[in-house]
Design a protein around this motif. Structure first.
Motif, PDB file in Angstrom:
ATOM      1  N   ALA A 328       0.810  -1.226   0.000  1.00  0.00           N
ATOM      2  CA  ALA A 328       0.000   0.000   0.000  1.00  0.00           C
ATOM      3  C   ALA A 328       0.842   1.274   0.000  1.00  0.00           C
ATOM      4  O   ALA A 328       0.434   2.294  -0.547  1.00  0.00           O
ATOM      5  CB  ALA A 328      -0.937   0.009   1.206  1.00  0.00           C
ATOM      6  N   HIS A 329       2.016   1.257   0.620  1.00  0.00           N
ATOM      7  CA  HIS A 329       2.694   2.541   0.824  1.00  0.00           C
ATOM      8  C   HIS A 329       4.201   2.537   0.587  1.00  0.00           C
ATOM      9  O   HIS A 329       4.944   3.213   1.293  1.00  0.00           O
ATOM     10  CB  HIS A 329       2.382   3.082   2.224  1.00  0.00           C
ATOM     11  CG  HIS A 329       0.934   3.428   2.413  1.00  0.00           C
ATOM     12  ND1 HIS A 329       0.337   4.501   1.806  1.00  0.00           N
ATOM     13  CD2 HIS A 329      -0.047   2.807   3.115  1.00  0.00           C
ATOM     14  CE1 HIS A 329      -0.942   4.544   2.146  1.00  0.00           C
ATOM     15  NE2 HIS A 329      -1.202   3.530   2.941  1.00  0.00           N
ATOM     16  N   TRP A 330       4.639   1.768  -0.386  1.00  0.00           N
ATOM     17  CA  TRP A 330       6.017   1.926  -0.863  1.00  0.00           C
ATOM     18  C   TRP A 330       5.911   2.386  -2.300  1.00  0.00           C
ATOM     19  O   TRP A 330       5.475   1.623  -3.150  1.00  0.00           O
ATOM     20  CB  TRP A 330       6.797   0.605  -0.812  1.00  0.00           C
ATOM     21  CG  TRP A 330       8.128   0.667  -1.508  1.00  0.00           C
ATOM     22  CD1 TRP A 330       8.359   0.436  -2.845  1.00  0.00           C
ATOM     23  CD2 TRP A 330       9.402   0.972  -0.935  1.00  0.00           C
ATOM     24  NE1 TRP A 330       9.702   0.563  -3.119  1.00  0.00           N
ATOM     25  CE2 TRP A 330      10.365   0.901  -1.971  1.00  0.00           C
ATOM     26  CE3 TRP A 330       9.826   1.297   0.347  1.00  0.00           C
ATOM     27  CZ2 TRP A 330      11.729   1.148  -1.756  1.00  0.00           C
ATOM     28  CZ3 TRP A 330      11.179   1.537   0.565  1.00  0.00           C
ATOM     29  CH2 TRP A 330      12.107   1.459  -0.479  1.00  0.00           C
ATOM     30  N   ALA A 331       6.268   3.592  -2.582  1.00  0.00           N
ATOM     31  CA  ALA A 331       6.229   4.087  -3.969  1.00  0.00           C
ATOM     32  C   ALA A 331       6.415   5.582  -3.914  1.00  0.00           C
ATOM     33  O   ALA A 331       6.098   6.205  -2.933  1.00  0.00           O
ATOM     34  CB  ALA A 331       4.944   3.788  -4.668  1.00  0.00           C
TER      35      ALA A 331
END
Lengths: 331, 331
Positions: A328-331
């Motif tokens: 969900a929250h690596w980018a």
């Protein structure tokens, strides 16, 4: 500070439920043990499990998915999960290849994760661990309570080991990779404000208008020096110089860099700071082969930033840092 | 509020330089025109270009990459870029397939983007645009200055059109898809604090301790009602009910949902709010086929949250929302 919540006693469970809703296609949720886990985990891979207290979002929930964590276990805000919770996650994910735990180096976290490891082994499971202790703001001869803590560098450890696990490395090999990475990993942070806890607990430090605090921990632990905030550049000079004296790097040494917002720091400021770090590392003639800037491991809404540097000793680490993930929250 | 910067006059350029450093492998940077662009853009695709004032990070820089924007153009904080800057981006990316501009519905943004479009056409280029006006906090009979603004829903437009462009759709087809999406898109926000500008400009509104403001814009424009903050649940009730009265939805209608932190809102609170939205939409028996929660389009460090709903009229939209991308801040 006003909070979007329905009472501090419900904030963690409701967050986890909200997350399970948002990632319902990929992530399963065990509300009893506060475990978020990959629904369809490749049985040929060793599952990587991490977790800890809540309040560090997007750690740990944001890293559950293909190429990073198989599961994450969540405690209350700034309180680690129990050994029973961790054991439940191990049982959930173990498919015979063993299980690797990634633990941040705090006394309470070690106690619960290692106790779960012992219990899982007693059940005949093959469990190993890697302890992340990247926070170099604490002197190396500090007391047990104050030894090097695990902070934002843990996210790079998740990324590298997660990518290697996906490629089918064994439990033993993954533990070895993790230990090599941790040995070459260092983080320093600076806070502009304290963390604002949902229960209105007293903060562990207070700052005056215009003051910053170097070396704070991700639970609001005190740092090593307060001074007036002058500019992003001077913050970068302090953190880069401290890391330089630690690494004693040579020209052309290769590094990966993580610049991490501690919660209340807008990206515009994170990238300004990244630019200052860029200039300083260019003067040092370092080869920076991977850079990540973002809000990756936080202390609730603390305003501040941390700089993590990983000395690259194996080209595969770079490949694994760049490997695609589905979280969900690596980018 | 203390800021990590080296002076407000440098904050945008230094942010862009920092970003170009972090994404040096994939993203090129034209500092003269403040354009960030894909280095290796597939010439078989129509390039999608967006942008606007800075201060909305990760919009717009965070969406430059394969599967979303070909380029993004940046103005000063809360000030759109000039027509010359937009024209430079069009010239940079046009490879004969035409160029599609995505513009948020603010008077100043329209003026510069449409002027650039006219000039590019005069050069023989095929340029079209989609105007995003998802903010439904403004009454439909409002004045020109106060008409429906473009807010967080723009990110879903980038995502859908970007994925379709990657599949090779024509400029005309992409414009048509964009217009259909915009027609079915609505956003409502609530602020807990005002945005804190780097130049210490006066905020457009102030809130008292414990107060929230419904319907604020992403530049700190005033909202439609202030009231006391009671709970996340009551915020969700207000926003969902307003969207319900707009959409007049039927049981089993299909929606995509974006819950967007406005900058200073920790993920723990965003997911608590997401859980409240989940419960309300479940009562309505809506089919929610895509959910995204995160800090995606901000008003600097404003504390607050917005709820975007997109009525799904074409199953391909869902596929495009889930399609993988290679950008800095969608994940």
């Amino acid at each position: 500070m006003k909070k979007i919540m329905n009472g501090p006693e419900k904030i963690v469970d409701q967050m986890l439920q909200g997350f399970a809703f948002a990632r319902a296609d990929k992530v399963g949720y065990d509300p009893l043990h506060r475990v978020l886990y990959q629904k369809t985990f490749d049985p040929k891979s060793v599952p990587i499990i991490s977790g800890g207290g809540s309040g560090h979002e997007p750690g740990h929930l944001g890293y559950v998915g293909e190429g990073m964590l198989a599961a994450a276990v969540h405690g209350d805000v700034f309180v680690p999960p129990s050994a029973q919770q961790v054991l439940a996650a191990i049982r959930q994910m173990d498919q015979g290849k063993g299980v690797l735990l990634i633990i941040k180096n705090f006394v309470a976290d070690l106690a619960t994760f290692l106790s779960a490891e012992v219990q899982a082994r007693a059940e005949g499971r093959d469990v190993a661990h890697v302890i992340v202790n990247d926070d170099v703001s604490v002197e190396s001869d500090a007391s047990f309570e104050k030894r090097r803590r695990g902070v934002a560098g843990a996210v790079l450890v998740h990324k590298i080991i997660g990518a290697a696990a996906k490629e089918g490395y064994s439990l033993e090999a993954l533990q070895e990779i993790g230990e090599q990475v941790v040995k070459n990993l260092a983080t320093l942070g600076v806070a502009l404000t304290h963390a604002d806890l949902p229960e209105r607990r007293e903060p562990q430090f207070l700052l005056e208008e215009g003051e910053v605090y170097f070396g704070v921990g991700i639970h609001g632990e005190q740092g090593y020096r307060k001074e007036k905030l002058v500019s992003s550049e001077l913050l970068a000079v302090e953190l880069v110089n401290k890391l330089k004296s630690l690494y004693r790097w040579d020209k052309n040494d290769q590094y990966a860099v993580l610049i991490n917002g501690l919660g209340g720091t807008p990206l515009i400021e994170q990238y300004v700071f990244a630019n200052d770090v860029r200039r300083l590392l260019a003067i040092e003639n370092l080869h920076v082969s991977f850079v990540k800037v973002g809000t990756q491991l936080t202390s609730l809404n603390m305003k501040g930033i941390s700089l993590t540097m990983l000395k690259i000793c194996d080209e595969q680490w770079v490949k694994w840092l760049y490997a695609p993930v589905d979280v969900a929250h690596w980018a």
